[in-house]
Design a protein around this motif. Structure first.
Motif, PDB file in Angstrom:
ATOM      1  N   ARG A 149      23.480  20.635  18.011  1.00  0.00           N
ATOM      2  CA  ARG A 149      24.377  20.034  17.018  1.00  0.00           C
ATOM      3  C   ARG A 149      24.005  18.593  16.697  1.00  0.00           C
ATOM      4  O   ARG A 149      24.775  17.880  16.058  1.00  0.00           O
ATOM      5  N   GLY A 150      22.847  18.150  17.178  1.00  0.00           N
ATOM      6  CA  GLY A 150      22.382  16.794  16.911  1.00  0.00           C
ATOM      7  C   GLY A 150      23.032  15.741  17.775  1.00  0.00           C
ATOM      8  O   GLY A 150      22.991  14.557  17.438  1.00  0.00           O
ATOM      9  N   LEU A 151      23.644  16.146  18.890  1.00  0.00           N
ATOM     10  CA  LEU A 151      24.409  15.221  19.724  1.00  0.00           C
ATOM     11  C   LEU A 151      23.744  15.032  21.084  1.00  0.00           C
ATOM     12  O   LEU A 151      22.985  15.881  21.551  1.00  0.00           O
ATOM     13  N   THR A 152      24.045  13.903  21.713  1.00  0.00           N
ATOM     14  CA  THR A 152      23.558  13.611  23.064  1.00  0.00           C
ATOM     15  C   THR A 152      24.702  13.035  23.889  1.00  0.00           C
ATOM     16  O   THR A 152      25.673  12.482  23.344  1.00  0.00           O
ATOM     17  N   LEU A 153      24.592  13.160  25.205  1.00  0.00           N
ATOM     18  CA  LEU A 153      25.583  12.591  26.103  1.00  0.00           C
ATOM     19  C   LEU A 153      25.320  11.112  26.304  1.00  0.00           C
ATOM     20  O   LEU A 153      24.160  10.678  26.386  1.00  0.00           O
ATOM     21  N   SER A 154      26.379  10.332  26.390  1.00  0.00           N
ATOM     22  CA  SER A 154      26.249   8.896  26.655  1.00  0.00           C
ATOM     23  C   SER A 154      25.870   8.690  28.116  1.00  0.00           C
ATOM     24  O   SER A 154      26.599   9.107  29.023  1.00  0.00           O
ATOM     25  N   ALA A 155      24.714   8.048  28.345  1.00  0.00           N
ATOM     26  CA  ALA A 155      24.230   7.859  29.720  1.00  0.00           C
ATOM     27  C   ALA A 155      25.155   6.958  30.527  1.00  0.00           C
ATOM     28  O   ALA A 155      25.334   7.151  31.732  1.00  0.00           O
ATOM     29  N   SER A 156      25.761   5.970  29.872  1.00  0.00           N
ATOM     30  CA  SER A 156      26.601   5.014  30.594  1.00  0.00           C
ATOM     31  C   SER A 156      27.973   5.578  30.939  1.00  0.00           C
ATOM     32  O   SER A 156      28.600   5.145  31.909  1.00  0.00           O
ATOM     33  N   LYS A 157      28.464   6.537  30.167  1.00  0.00           N
ATOM     34  CA  LYS A 157      29.811   7.049  30.373  1.00  0.00           C
ATOM     35  C   LYS A 157      29.842   8.442  30.997  1.00  0.00           C
ATOM     36  O   LYS A 157      30.910   8.927  31.356  1.00  0.00           O
ATOM     37  N   THR A 158      28.711   9.100  31.095  1.00  0.00           N
ATOM     38  CA  THR A 158      28.653  10.429  31.687  1.00  0.00           C
ATOM     39  C   THR A 158      28.224  10.310  33.145  1.00  0.00           C
ATOM     40  O   THR A 158      27.132   9.814  33.439  1.00  0.00           O
ATOM     41  N   LYS A 159      29.070  10.746  34.065  1.00  0.00           N
ATOM     42  CA  LYS A 159      28.771  10.614  35.491  1.00  0.00           C
ATOM     43  C   LYS A 159      29.522  11.683  36.276  1.00  0.00           C
ATOM     44  O   LYS A 159      30.487  12.286  35.781  1.00  0.00           O
ATOM     45  N   VAL A 160      29.070  11.895  37.506  1.00  0.00           N
ATOM     46  CA  VAL A 160      29.699  12.865  38.406  1.00  0.00           C
ATOM     47  C   VAL A 160      30.453  12.102  39.485  1.00  0.00           C
ATOM     48  O   VAL A 160      29.909  11.193  40.114  1.00  0.00           O
TER      49      VAL A 160
END
Length: 555
Positions: free
Chosen positions: A304-315
């Motif tokens: 869909r042309g989207l990516t996850l935000s590296a700074s806000k995506t975490k476990v």
């Protein structure tokens, strides 16, 4: 004796805005929407498209589209053409202009609003005609989006809210045997980066109209800028388009890791909850989330042309806690508690401080009038979670800010004098900030801690408001939500219940977008009283229509 209104019989086609038979038009649109939803459930896509064309070309849908854009809070904000529809004549002419044939949207007017993190969020303001056209096609698209939506998607959907999403998070994490690891997902620039090609290939609506909206561009500093991706934040239909792009991830995860309550799902404990572009995925271990779930999500988004935000995506582990939609979710000694997040509390107090610093000389009653809605709105947002401690802390901090505000105004006065001027005793409290209006009425500052904590009743995940089987359920749910919204307004609640929760003029329910007016059957200047027998609750548009040159009889 209860008041009633005899609505005029509209035996002829409407010729003016105030001669429209709203009850009939609502019914006709609703019938077509139910048929579109049924065709979507059965996978009869050609039938659904035919019904959509019938709906968007109908007079009933056009008048409801114009009604919506002329009643919402942005009705006085003009687009690049500077046009607003504020008179009955302009609204009626807009209905006539609202045609798909020959339609060409104008560029959006770009403006910026501040975000919580200090950055600026771009908004695109369409013209009134473009807003009405989006509202028209939304009437045909929403039955499709609601029928195909992920069960646990709660953002920008009718009668769903952040409270439903938070309650579902508690359902997934609240038990001692629940998942202990959480993937906090955030999509980078979701609205700005959705692929136009994906939307044109997968959204069930008029492709020509959709392409024109997506490629309309925007005006900034007098220059036209093209839009190659994304949907404009500010358009009526944009949230539904974003939801359609993000829907399907729940099914992908369940196909990969097992349906809820299945053996495969029990082993991984993968659950998914989304609100707009923020989502969480639970899992039994950190490795499953990082090594298996994240690649699945990234692949889904990439299409869909989207990516996850590296700074806000975490476990995160549940015992460390995580913030979601202004709340903090964490387990304390195995017990899951949801509280207002410290970030959200700080942001709210910062907004109170900004107001007091910018209004150091206004009368105290003006301060009360401004702060009361802020306190009421913030505390109502958090009233469904463990908030008592946060409410007391906010009350204390606001009191300290007000005390400093008062002392600064009267630096040469004794503190006792300042206290006697601005604070008074009420019940068990001795420091209630208040003000006196020019008419002599005393207004007191609200306390967040006076807000009662009530557990939110989550919406049934599979409920569809366009399915006739759910009609009674949604009526009951709307009644519950409005009872909470009108809490403390006894006169409005009494009228609302007496009228069977509907406007007597158009026979439609009330909602936060349209609001309400109180109509006096015998007008006050003619000796009418404010007693309930002389009052009727109506939509603002219906109220204006009643007072227009339309024949009506009042009992």
């Amino acid at each position: 004796m209860s008041a009633s209104i005899e609505v005029p019989a509209f035996s002829h086609p409407a010729t003016t805005w105030h001669s429209i038979d709203w009850a009939t038009n609502h019914r006709r649109v609703r019938e077509l929407q139910v048929r579109i939803a049924k065709a979507t459930r059965e996978g009869r896509w050609r039938r659904a498209r035919a019904l959509q064309r019938m709906l968007t070309r109908s007079f009933s849908a056009r008048v409801l589209a114009v009604k919506r854009v002329t009643e919402n809070r942005g009705r006085r904000t003009a687009g690049v053409d500077g046009e607003t529809w504020e008179t009955p004549t302009s609204k009626w002419l807009a209905v006539i202009r609202l045609r798909c044939k020959g339609y060409k949207p104008r560029a959006l007017r770009r403006m910026y609003i501040p975000k919580a993190n200090g950055e600026m969020r771009p908004l695109g303001i369409p013209t009134m005609l473009d807003r009405a056209m989006q509202a028209l096609h939304l009437l045909a698209l929403e039955p499709v989006s609601e029928t195909t939506a992920d069960n646990h998607s709660y953002g920008f959907r009718p009668l769903r809210s952040t409270a439903d999403a938070i309650e579902q998070v508690f359902v997934c994490l609240g038990r001692r045997s629940s998942a202990e690891w959480i993937l906090e997902g955030d999509i980078k620039g979701c609205f700005d980066n959705i692929s136009h090609d994906w939307l044109l290939n997968h959204v069930l609506m008029d492709k020509g109209i959709l392409r024109k909206w997506l490629k309309a561009g925007f005006m900034e500093s007098g220059n036209w800028q093209a839009t190659e991706s994304g949907t404009p934040q500010g358009g009526i239909i944009s949230p539904v388009l974003a939801n359609l792009a993000l829907d399907g991830l729940e099914r992908v995860l369940y196909d990969r890791f097992g349906q809820k309550s299945s053996k495969a799902s029990y082993k991984t404990k993968v659950n998914y909850v989304r609100y707009a572009d923020d989502f969480v995925v639970t899992g039994i271990s950190k490795e499953i989330l990082e090594e298996q779930v994240v690649p699945v999500v990234q692949s889904f988004m990439a299409e869909r042309g989207l990516t996850l935000s590296a700074s806000k995506t975490k476990v995160t582990h549940i015992e460390q806690g995580f913030d979601f939609l202004g709340q903090n979710v964490r387990k304390y000694d195995g017990k899951a508690l949801i509280k207002p997040s410290s970030t959200n509390v700080k942001q709210f107090l910062a907004s109170v401080r900004r107001f007091l610093n910018a209004h150091k000389t206004v009368p105290s009653w003006c301060v009360v009038n401004k702060l009361n809605p802020m306190i009421r709105g913030w505390s109502n947002f958090h009233r469904h979670v463990v908030s008592k401690e946060a409410f007391s802390y906010v009350d204390y901090r606001i009191w300290k800010m007000l005390w400093q505000w008062c002392k600064r105004r009267h630096a040469n006065r004794r503190k006792r004098w300042v206290k006697m001027k601005y604070f008074r005793s009420m019940a068990a409290r001795n420091w209630v900030f208040h003000g006196v209006k020019p008419n002599g009425k005393i207004v007191d500052l609200l306390y967040a801690s006076d807000t009662s904590i009530k557990r939110h009743r989550k919406i049934v995940a599979t409920a569809n408001m366009f399915d006739p089987k759910g009609e009674l359920y949604f009526e009951q749910r709307m009644s519950m939500l409005w009872s909470q919204r009108l809490e403390g307004r006894q006169k409005v609640v009494s009228l609302w219940r007496r009228q069977n929760r509907k406007c007597l003029w158009c026979d439609q329910g009330f909602n936060p977008e349209t609001g309400w007016n109180i109509h006096h059957i015998v007008e006050r200047h003619k000796g009418g009283s404010d007693k309930l027998d002389n009052l009727v609750l109506m939509h603002p548009n219906c109220h204006r229509q009643l007072h227009a040159d339309t024949p009506y009889v009042v009992h």
